[in-house]
Design an enzyme around this catalytic site. Structure first.
Site, short mmCIF file in Angstrom:
data_model
loop_
_atom_site.label_atom_id
_atom_site.label_comp_id
_atom_site.label_asym_id
_atom_site.label_seq_id
_atom_site.Cartn_x
_atom_site.Cartn_y
_atom_site.Cartn_z
N ASN A 53 60.00 101.90 -8.86
CA ASN A 53 59.11 101.42 -10.18
C ASN A 53 58.80 102.81 -11.04
O ASN A 53 58.72 103.65 -10.52
CB ASN A 53 57.67 100.90 -9.60
CG ASN A 53 56.84 100.59 -10.61
OD1 ASN A 53 57.32 99.72 -11.34
ND2 ASN A 53 55.58 101.12 -10.63
N ASP A 101 51.40 97.21 -20.94
CA ASP A 101 50.17 97.18 -22.00
C ASP A 101 51.03 97.83 -23.35
O ASP A 101 52.03 98.46 -23.18
CB ASP A 101 48.97 98.05 -21.64
CG ASP A 101 49.31 99.24 -20.80
OD1 ASP A 101 50.26 100.02 -21.37
OD2 ASP A 101 48.57 99.87 -19.99
N GLU A 156 57.65 106.11 -9.48
CA GLU A 156 57.80 107.16 -10.50
C GLU A 156 58.50 108.35 -9.95
O GLU A 156 58.15 109.54 -10.11
CB GLU A 156 56.38 107.46 -11.13
CG GLU A 156 55.83 106.39 -11.84
CD GLU A 156 54.33 106.64 -12.33
OE1 GLU A 156 53.87 107.66 -12.12
OE2 GLU A 156 53.88 105.61 -12.78
N HIS A 208 54.57 100.67 -20.35
CA HIS A 208 53.42 101.39 -21.04
C HIS A 208 53.96 101.79 -22.40
O HIS A 208 54.40 102.69 -22.55
CB HIS A 208 52.92 102.52 -20.35
CG HIS A 208 52.30 102.15 -18.94
ND1 HIS A 208 51.11 101.28 -18.95
CD2 HIS A 208 52.61 102.36 -17.60
CE1 HIS A 208 50.77 101.09 -17.43
NE2 HIS A 208 51.82 101.72 -16.79
N GLU A 216 53.69 96.83 -15.43
CA GLU A 216 52.55 97.42 -15.81
C GLU A 216 52.11 97.31 -17.30
O GLU A 216 51.87 98.11 -17.79
CB GLU A 216 52.32 98.73 -15.54
CG GLU A 216 52.72 98.91 -13.85
CD GLU A 216 52.40 100.62 -13.43
OE1 GLU A 216 51.68 101.20 -14.40
OE2 GLU A 216 52.82 100.71 -12.22
O1 G3I Z 1 37.50 107.34 -7.48
C1 G3I Z 1 37.32 108.50 -8.25
C2 G3I Z 1 35.90 108.66 -8.39
O2 G3I Z 1 35.21 108.92 -7.21
C3 G3I Z 1 35.35 109.44 -9.55
O3 G3I Z 1 34.16 109.62 -9.70
C4 G3I Z 1 35.96 109.37 -10.94
C5 G3I Z 1 35.69 110.29 -11.68
O4 G3I Z 1 36.73 110.28 -12.96
O5 G3I Z 1 37.53 109.11 -10.45
C6 G3I Z 1 37.88 108.31 -9.83
O6 G3I Z 1 39.22 108.35 -9.56
C7 G3I Z 1 39.64 107.77 -10.72
C8 G3I Z 1 40.86 106.54 -10.11
O7 G3I Z 1 41.46 106.19 -11.17
C9 G3I Z 1 39.86 105.27 -9.77
O8 G3I Z 1 39.27 104.88 -10.64
C10 G3I Z 1 40.84 108.96 -11.32
O9 G3I Z 1 39.95 109.76 -11.83
C11 G3I Z 1 41.67 108.33 -12.40
O10 G3I Z 1 42.62 109.24 -12.70
C12 G3I Z 1 42.70 107.18 -11.62
O11 G3I Z 1 43.39 106.67 -12.67
C13 G3I Z 1 44.27 105.85 -12.41
C14 G3I Z 1 45.54 106.18 -12.57
O12 G3I Z 1 46.60 105.44 -12.20
C15 G3I Z 1 45.91 107.72 -11.87
O13 G3I Z 1 47.31 107.96 -12.07
C16 G3I Z 1 44.09 104.35 -13.10
O14 G3I Z 1 43.01 103.88 -12.65
C17 G3I Z 1 45.29 103.47 -12.57
O15 G3I Z 1 45.23 102.26 -13.67
C18 G3I Z 1 46.54 104.14 -12.99
O16 G3I Z 1 47.60 103.38 -12.80
C19 G3I Z 1 48.95 104.03 -12.91
C20 G3I Z 1 49.86 103.14 -11.85
O17 G3I Z 1 49.34 103.23 -10.39
C21 G3I Z 1 51.29 103.86 -11.87
N1 G3I Z 1 51.71 103.75 -13.36
C22 G3I Z 1 51.00 104.49 -14.49
C23 G3I Z 1 49.41 103.90 -14.43
C24 G3I Z 1 48.61 104.18 -15.54
O18 G3I Z 1 48.33 105.54 -15.34
#
Ligand code: G3I
Length: 356
Positions: free
Chosen positions: A211, A277, A170, A247, A275
């Site tokens: 990406n 969806d 990104e 997405h 990715e």
């Molecule tokens: O690990 C912490 C945990 O300790 C905490 O309790 C919890 C509370 O919210 O958060 C946890 O972290 C989260 C993390 O995922 C792991 O679960 C973050 O808040 C959350 O923001 C994070 O989201 C991820 C997101 O990327 C961040 O940008 C999504 O799971 C993940 O699917 C998403 O993937 C991205 C790709 O990498 C890039 N392209 C877009 C895609 C969707 O956003």
């Protein structure tokens, strides 16, 4: 078919009955295997078997949490032949503080992939998000060293185990300008070439990708990615592919997806849907689910029509574990499997688009 022709051919040459019996036993054993495999395939096609028959992979993202889930994990291992770790290879997990590395979570995803004969898309090495705060507060004149060490250490750890790396994730704003993140601020545009060269030195066998999202159709952002890719290739930078995150919002898949992928492929690059969806405003009714089926079909057909499109990955296995509801309140139902791991119309449409 070839086997039957050989058998008939043997008969017509008039070989002796003993020789014929031996020939028959040799020939019919593989024939039976082929026939039963073909039946199993016809009765119970999977996304992975159908994609493989078309020379593609069909992947999913998986997180550590997903590995503990029941139905979702078994779908992941049977339907998909590629895994992208959802979070486990990102900088905040792999190097939470300077020089202290943690590959345990990523290793668990790789081990799941290996035991299910799936390839791994490494995701990702350099990204403005999920970046631990220590990187942002590193003095700018030290950011290049920090970035290179991170890439070298992580790509070396996974050397030979990942099929591809999203090396820079990104990098663009939607208007086509480069994001002014810490890497850009420290090194300017050159950070991208530097990241690719560093990753290549660490794992020369991995396909190296840029990406991004909102680059699936022809627009300012995809034009900027196209121009960047062309320049990098002209400079001999080791760039192998472009990842189109995909997405989508239901009913809004751009008409130019195939043409756009093709123009990148024409530069000599692989392309992949990384990715996928397709979110629906909840509750999802049957019209929305049908439109989603048609959206998934267009994307899969576009990939099949572009010979350098190597595969399609959905972002997550099912609606229950998708990132969408948490990020886009009111939206969801974005994957091919519902919250109870039942296949939705989009799944059946993809099976059919893949020739099943
Ligand atoms: O690990 C912490 C945990 O300790 C905490 O309790 C919890 C509370 O919210 O958060 C946890 O972290 C989260 C993390 O995922 C792991 O679960 C973050 O808040 C959350 O923001 C994070 O989201 C991820 C997101 O990327 C961040 O940008 C999504 O799971 C993940 O699917 C998403 O993937 C991205 C790709 O990498 C890039 N392209 C877009 C895609 C969707 O956003």
């Amino acid at each position: 078919m070839t086997t039957s022709r050989t058998l008939i051919g043997s008969r017509s040459t008039g070989i002796g009955s003993r020789a014929l019996a031996v020939a028959l036993s040799l020939v019919t054993a593989p024939l039976l295997v082929v026939t039963s495999a073909a039946h199993a395939h016809a009765a119970n096609p999977t996304l992975r078997s159908l994609a493989e028959a078309k020379g593609r992979y069909f992947g999913t993202a998986l997180t550590q949490g997903d590995l503990n889930a029941g139905g979702e994990t078994s779908i992941a291992g049977t339907q998909f032949d590629a895994v992208t770790p959802g979070n486990e290879m990102k900088w905040d997990t792999t190097e939470p503080s300077n020089g202290r590395y943690n590959f345990g979570p990523g290793d668990r995803i790789v081990s799941f992939a290996r035991s299910h004969n799936m390839r791994v898309r490494g995701h990702n090495l350099v990204w403005h998000s999920q970046l631990p705060s220590w990187v942002g507060s590193t003095p700018l004149n030290q950011v290049q060293r920090v970035m290179e060490s991170h890439i070298t250490t992580e790509a070396t750890h996974y050397k030979g185990q990942v099929y591809a790396w999203d090396v820079v994730n990104e990098p663009f704003n939607d208007n086509g300008s480069l994001r002014h993140d810490v890497f850009y601020n420290a090194m300017g545009t050159g950070y991208i070439a530097d990241a690719l060269r560093t990753a290549h030195a660490a794992d020369p066998g991995a396909k190296l990708y840029l990406n991004d999202y909102n680059i699936e159709g022809e627009n300012a952002k995809s034009n900027a990615m196209y121009n960047l890719a062309k320049q990098l290739l002209a400079q001999g930078v080791p760039l192998n592919g472009i990842g189109f995150e995909s997405h989508f919002v239901v009913g809004q898949v751009p008409a130019s997806v195939q043409a756009n992928m093709q123009r990148f492929a024409n530069l000599g690059l692989d392309v992949a849907v990384t990715e996928l969806d397709d979110r629906i405003h909840l509750p999802a009714g049957s019209a929305g689910l049908q439109q989603q089926a048609s959206d998934f079909t267009s994307v899969v057909r576009a990939c099949l029509a572009v010979s350098r499109c190597v595969g399609v990955s959905q972002w997550g296995v099912d609606d229950a574990h998708s990132w969408i509801p948490g990020t886009f309140p009111g939206y969801g139902a974005a994957t091919m499997y519902d919250g109870n791991d039942q296949p939705k119309p989009a799944y059946h449409a993809v099976v059919s688009a893949l020739g099943g």
